[in-house]
Every structure is written in structure tokens, then in C-alpha cells.
Design a protein around this motif. Structure first.
Motif, PDB file in Angstrom:
ATOM      1  N   GLY A  27      35.518  46.131  49.134  1.00  0.00           N
ATOM      2  CA  GLY A  27      34.751  45.492  47.684  1.00  0.00           C
ATOM      3  C   GLY A  27      36.119  45.593  46.368  1.00  0.00           C
ATOM      4  O   GLY A  27      37.579  46.396  46.270  1.00  0.00           O
ATOM      5  N   VAL A  28      35.327  46.671  45.194  1.00  0.00           N
ATOM      6  CA  VAL A  28      36.451  46.935  44.254  1.00  0.00           C
ATOM      7  C   VAL A  28      36.623  48.386  44.030  1.00  0.00           C
ATOM      8  O   VAL A  28      36.947  48.650  43.008  1.00  0.00           O
ATOM      9  CB  VAL A  28      35.856  46.734  42.866  1.00  0.00           C
ATOM     10  N   GLU A  55      41.687  39.377  48.128  1.00  0.00           N
ATOM     11  CA  GLU A  55      42.886  39.755  47.000  1.00  0.00           C
ATOM     12  C   GLU A  55      42.584  40.693  45.730  1.00  0.00           C
ATOM     13  O   GLU A  55      42.414  41.027  44.560  1.00  0.00           O
ATOM     14  CB  GLU A  55      43.506  38.681  46.757  1.00  0.00           C
ATOM     15  N   GLU A  56      41.524  39.980  45.546  1.00  0.00           N
ATOM     16  CA  GLU A  56      40.898  39.973  43.646  1.00  0.00           C
ATOM     17  C   GLU A  56      40.335  41.438  43.353  1.00  0.00           C
ATOM     18  O   GLU A  56      40.084  42.411  42.796  1.00  0.00           O
ATOM     19  CB  GLU A  56      40.370  39.229  43.168  1.00  0.00           C
ATOM     20  N   SER A  57      39.507  41.266  44.722  1.00  0.00           N
ATOM     21  CA  SER A  57      38.887  43.052  44.893  1.00  0.00           C
ATOM     22  C   SER A  57      39.518  44.085  44.602  1.00  0.00           C
ATOM     23  O   SER A  57      39.501  44.969  44.749  1.00  0.00           O
ATOM     24  CB  SER A  57      37.337  42.526  45.500  1.00  0.00           C
ATOM     25  N   LEU A  58      40.158  43.681  45.624  1.00  0.00           N
ATOM     26  CA  LEU A  58      41.141  44.917  46.242  1.00  0.00           C
ATOM     27  C   LEU A  58      42.893  45.456  45.099  1.00  0.00           C
ATOM     28  O   LEU A  58      42.778  46.636  45.338  1.00  0.00           O
ATOM     29  CB  LEU A  58      42.136  44.437  47.551  1.00  0.00           C
ATOM     30  N   ALA A  59      42.634  44.168  44.307  1.00  0.00           N
ATOM     31  CA  ALA A  59      43.330  44.733  42.945  1.00  0.00           C
ATOM     32  C   ALA A  59      42.286  45.708  42.070  1.00  0.00           C
ATOM     33  O   ALA A  59      42.886  46.973  40.921  1.00  0.00           O
ATOM     34  CB  ALA A  59      44.332  43.317  42.237  1.00  0.00           C
ATOM     35  N   GLU A  60      41.142  45.052  41.934  1.00  0.00           N
ATOM     36  CA  GLU A  60      40.596  46.088  40.973  1.00  0.00           C
ATOM     37  C   GLU A  60      40.193  47.211  41.938  1.00  0.00           C
ATOM     38  O   GLU A  60      40.482  48.342  41.739  1.00  0.00           O
ATOM     39  CB  GLU A  60      38.851  45.186  40.890  1.00  0.00           C
ATOM     40  N   ALA A  61      39.948  47.675  43.054  1.00  0.00           N
ATOM     41  CA  ALA A  61      40.549  48.752  43.645  1.00  0.00           C
ATOM     42  C   ALA A  61      41.345  49.690  43.614  1.00  0.00           C
ATOM     43  O   ALA A  61      41.268  50.809  43.648  1.00  0.00           O
ATOM     44  CB  ALA A  61      39.415  48.502  44.959  1.00  0.00           C
ATOM     45  N   VAL A  97      27.726  36.140  48.000  1.00  0.00           N
ATOM     46  CA  VAL A  97      25.888  35.894  47.006  1.00  0.00           C
ATOM     47  C   VAL A  97      26.182  36.330  46.000  1.00  0.00           C
ATOM     48  O   VAL A  97      25.972  35.076  44.902  1.00  0.00           O
ATOM     49  CB  VAL A  97      25.165  35.808  48.186  1.00  0.00           C
ATOM     50  N   HIS A  98      26.751  37.120  45.400  1.00  0.00           N
ATOM     51  CA  HIS A  98      26.765  37.857  44.045  1.00  0.00           C
ATOM     52  C   HIS A  98      27.723  36.870  43.431  1.00  0.00           C
ATOM     53  O   HIS A  98      27.890  36.869  41.601  1.00  0.00           O
ATOM     54  CB  HIS A  98      26.591  39.264  44.298  1.00  0.00           C
ATOM     55  N   GLY A  99      29.057  36.606  44.045  1.00  0.00           N
ATOM     56  CA  GLY A  99      29.701  36.025  42.898  1.00  0.00           C
ATOM     57  C   GLY A  99      31.072  37.251  42.498  1.00  0.00           C
ATOM     58  O   GLY A  99      30.410  38.807  43.232  1.00  0.00           O
ATOM     59  N   TYR A 100      32.001  36.542  42.442  1.00  0.00           N
ATOM     60  CA  TYR A 100      33.586  37.890  42.383  1.00  0.00           C
ATOM     61  C   TYR A 100      33.944  37.416  40.594  1.00  0.00           C
ATOM     62  O   TYR A 100      34.657  36.827  40.305  1.00  0.00           O
ATOM     63  CB  TYR A 100      34.322  37.435  43.055  1.00  0.00           C
ATOM     64  N   THR A 101      32.637  38.456  40.027  1.00  0.00           N
ATOM     65  CA  THR A 101      32.684  38.057  38.511  1.00  0.00           C
ATOM     66  C   THR A 101      32.997  39.570  37.557  1.00  0.00           C
ATOM     67  O   THR A 101      32.501  40.772  38.683  1.00  0.00           O
ATOM     68  CB  THR A 101      31.560  37.525  37.812  1.00  0.00           C
ATOM     69  N   PRO A 102      33.461  39.474  36.409  1.00  0.00           N
ATOM     70  CA  PRO A 102      33.486  40.829  35.914  1.00  0.00           C
ATOM     71  C   PRO A 102      31.828  41.514  35.628  1.00  0.00           C
ATOM     72  O   PRO A 102      31.906  42.992  35.897  1.00  0.00           O
ATOM     73  CB  PRO A 102      34.029  40.894  34.152  1.00  0.00           C
ATOM     74  N   ALA A 103      30.671  40.400  35.555  1.00  0.00           N
ATOM     75  CA  ALA A 103      29.470  41.174  36.087  1.00  0.00           C
ATOM     76  C   ALA A 103      29.485  42.061  37.044  1.00  0.00           C
ATOM     77  O   ALA A 103      28.665  43.002  37.113  1.00  0.00           O
ATOM     78  CB  ALA A 103      28.011  40.149  34.804  1.00  0.00           C
ATOM     79  N   GLU A 104      29.536  42.058  37.697  1.00  0.00           N
ATOM     80  CA  GLU A 104      29.404  41.919  39.511  1.00  0.00           C
ATOM     81  C   GLU A 104      30.314  43.011  39.211  1.00  0.00           C
ATOM     82  O   GLU A 104      29.803  44.042  40.164  1.00  0.00           O
ATOM     83  CB  GLU A 104      29.561  41.139  40.994  1.00  0.00           C
ATOM     84  N   THR A 105      31.446  43.099  38.839  1.00  0.00           N
ATOM     85  CA  THR A 105      32.252  44.255  38.555  1.00  0.00           C
ATOM     86  C   THR A 105      31.503  45.690  38.488  1.00  0.00           C
ATOM     87  O   THR A 105      31.508  46.806  38.940  1.00  0.00           O
ATOM     88  CB  THR A 105      34.217  44.225  38.586  1.00  0.00           C
ATOM     89  N   ARG A 106      30.866  45.132  37.644  1.00  0.00           N
ATOM     90  CA  ARG A 106      30.496  46.074  36.503  1.00  0.00           C
ATOM     91  C   ARG A 106      28.864  46.692  37.052  1.00  0.00           C
ATOM     92  O   ARG A 106      28.805  47.875  37.321  1.00  0.00           O
ATOM     93  CB  ARG A 106      29.687  45.332  35.181  1.00  0.00           C
ATOM     94  N   GLN A 160      33.099  52.148  45.811  1.00  0.00           N
ATOM     95  CA  GLN A 160      33.269  53.517  47.140  1.00  0.00           C
ATOM     96  C   GLN A 160      33.816  53.825  47.305  1.00  0.00           C
ATOM     97  O   GLN A 160      33.980  56.105  48.093  1.00  0.00           O
ATOM     98  CB  GLN A 160      32.090  52.959  48.222  1.00  0.00           C
ATOM     99  N   THR A 161      35.143  53.570  47.354  1.00  0.00           N
ATOM    100  CA  THR A 161      36.040  54.221  48.491  1.00  0.00           C
ATOM    101  C   THR A 161      36.438  56.101  46.312  1.00  0.00           C
ATOM    102  O   THR A 161      36.984  56.292  47.282  1.00  0.00           O
ATOM    103  CB  THR A 161      37.923  53.582  47.476  1.00  0.00           C
ATOM    104  N   VAL A 162      36.175  55.726  45.574  1.00  0.00           N
ATOM    105  CA  VAL A 162      36.386  56.382  45.249  1.00  0.00           C
ATOM    106  C   VAL A 162      35.976  57.406  45.015  1.00  0.00           C
ATOM    107  O   VAL A 162      35.940  59.043  45.543  1.00  0.00           O
ATOM    108  CB  VAL A 162      35.881  56.156  43.212  1.00  0.00           C
ATOM    109  N   GLN A 163      34.460  57.878  45.195  1.00  0.00           N
ATOM    110  CA  GLN A 163      33.546  58.656  46.077  1.00  0.00           C
ATOM    111  C   GLN A 163      34.159  59.097  47.464  1.00  0.00           C
ATOM    112  O   GLN A 163      33.994  60.479  47.891  1.00  0.00           O
ATOM    113  CB  GLN A 163      32.530  58.257  46.404  1.00  0.00           C
ATOM    114  N   LEU A 164      34.227  58.624  48.080  1.00  0.00           N
ATOM    115  CA  LEU A 164      34.960  58.872  49.892  1.00  0.00           C
ATOM    116  C   LEU A 164      36.216  59.555  49.330  1.00  0.00           C
ATOM    117  O   LEU A 164      35.917  61.038  50.005  1.00  0.00           O
ATOM    118  CB  LEU A 164      36.065  57.662  50.381  1.00  0.00           C
TER     119      LEU A 164
END
Length: 264
Positions: A46-47, A70-76, A6-15, A50-54
Motif C-alpha cells: 500500500g502506501v 502505482e500511486e500507492s507505491l509512489a507514496e510508499a 473498497v476504501h478508495g485511493y484518496t488522500p483521506a485514505e492515505t491519512r 507498515q513498511t516503515v515499521q518493518l
């Protein structure tokens, strides 16, 4: 995984997700570490916030992180690459995972977007080795209390709750973690609240959580709310303006996350 995001896959959401993860790292991840060599599945990475914390808090684990975007995985991948910790990123739907076994499962801010969270939890349980654990973290927008209190601010929060419900999710799911985990067959279920409180004497939380996480999260659904006829542009602007006052001097904000752990 059952609904659109619902929040969308946008640069603002990634931030926003990055700000949230950094601000709440100790609050959400405190008490969660895995022994070196453990095979851990992060369901819905997601992006990679939380992976960084793990990987930082549990060095030496074998981490598999999945997502349907796929877009989120690339960011991750890009986010974790600089840490030098190998992560096996996979494009996958958690409902359709095979039978590859893991020692632990970590799920954060995923169930709220799923139409059938019990089925998702049951699927993840089937992947756990005997004695394995699942850790689930979810929010609950009904726990948002703020000053100055404003019906207009509450109305924009309610828009987010209603839109997520219409998409098949539940942004009030935090309060349901204990029964959901038990319905999915987990044992020794323990759930506890992890509360955020922010005022002018806690400026890092005012900025990182109230302003950049919560207000930004509500603001991300503006176009959907207007398109659905839930509010006029003027009503939305007034609601966001009132909600933002909780991040100003004299304002306060409270929110509760719920963290649950269960065993096979």
C-alpha cells in the motif's frame, strides 16, 4: 489482486492508513522482527505505512515490497525515503509473482480484499525457503463492540461489510486466519487476537484508532453505500453520528485484530 480496494485511493485514505499504522505499531508488530540479512517480502505494501515499521524494527533486512497500485507505491517510496533504509519497491500482483525465494513473508490487511485468499497464501508459500515463515495480520469487523450501542451505527458498519463482500473480499476474515493458513499448506500455524480497547482515559487510542481509523474507515465507503441504495444520506449521517459517539467522553470502543504465523 482479485478485488477493487473498497476504501478508495484518496488522500483521506492515505491519512487513515498512516494514523492506523502509527497508533497500532506496538500492538500489531510486537513480537515480529527479522534477522539482519534476511530477505523479506511484504505482499501488498500500500502506501508504506507498515513498511516503515518493518524497516525500523528489523534493520539490515533485504525488504522487497510489492503492490498493484502505482500511486500507492509512489507514496510508499516517498514515505520510506527519509529513513535511509533501502527497500526494493515493485509493481506486482502477488498471484503472478515469479519464483524468487525469500526467507520471510509479511502480509497486513491484504487478504480481506482478495477473492481467493487461500490461493494467495499458497502462492506466497511457494516463494519461501525451507523453514521460512509467513506473518499475516487481519481485522474482523464483527469484533467491533461499542458504547453507546446503536442500531444506526451498526447499520453503517454492516454497509462496509456488505460492500466489501460484494467486491469479492471479506472484512470478517480475521476469525478465519487459522484454517486459511492450514488450507494453504503452512505448518505450525499459530493465531492470536490483538485487541484494541479505547475510552476517555486512553485518549491516544480514542483519537488514533476509534476516530481516525475505524470511524474514518467506515466513512470512506459513504458514496458506494449511497450509490448501492443501502442507505439514504440522512440514514448514513445518523449512523456515522451515532458511531462517532463512541469517541466522545463516556463512549467506549473494542476491536480485535488477528495475527497468524505459519512455517513451510
Amino acid at each position: 489482486m482479485g478485488t477493487d480496494y473498497v476504501h478508495g485511493y484518496t488522500p483521506a485514505e492515505t491519512r487513515r492508513l498512516t494514523d492506523q499504522a502509527g497508533t497500532l505499531a506496538d500492538l500489531l508488530h510486537g513480537g515480529t522482527t527479522y534477522p539482519p540479512g534476511s530477505r523479506v517480502l511484504e505482499a501488498g505494501c500500500g502506501v508504506g505505512a507498515q513498511t516503515v515499521q518493518l524497516v525500523t524494527r528489523s534493520p539490515g533486512i533485504e525488504l522487497v515490497s510489492i503492490d498493484i497500485s502505482e500511486e500507492s507505491l509512489a507514496e510508499a517510496k516517498a514515505r520510506v525515503a527519509s529513513l535511509g533504509s533501502p527497500v526494493d519497491f515493485r509493481l506486482a500482483n502477488l498471484y503472478e509473482l515469479g519464483d524468487e525465494k525469500v526467507d520471510h513473508v509479511f502480509v497486513c490487511f491484504v487478504l480481506e480484499h482478495l477473492a481467493d485468499p487461500v490461493a494467495a497464501l499458497a502462492k506466497l508459500r511457494s516463494l519461501l525457503e525451507p523453514g521460512g515463515t509467513i506473518t499475516v495480520i487481519e481485522g474482523d469487523h464483527g469484533s467491533a463492540f461499542f458504547h453507546p450501542q446503536s442500531p444506526r451505527a451498526q447499520a453503517v458498519i454492516d454497509c462496509l461489510v456488505d460492500l466489501q463482500a460484494a467486491a469479492g473480499g471479506d472484512s470478517l476474515i480475521g476469525r478465519r486466519l487459522q484454517p486459511l493458513l492450514e488450507q494453504a499448506g503452512y505448518n505450525d500455524v499459530r493465531v492470536e487476537p490483538r485487541t484494541v480497547y479505547a475510552d476517555q482515559y486512553l485518549p491516544h487510542l480514542v483519537d488514533g484508532f476509534t476516530r481516525k481509523t475505524f470511524v474514518a474507515m467506515v466513512g470512506s465507503v459513504r458514496e458506494r453505500a449511497l450509490a448501492a441504495g443501502l442507505m439514504t444520506p440522512a440514514e448514513w449521517a445518523a449512523g456515522i453520528r451515532d458511531l462517532s459517539r463512541s469517541a466522545e467522553p463516556g463512549g467506549t470502543f473494542h476491536y480485535a485484530f488477528f495475527k497468524g504465523v505459519g512455517r513451510t
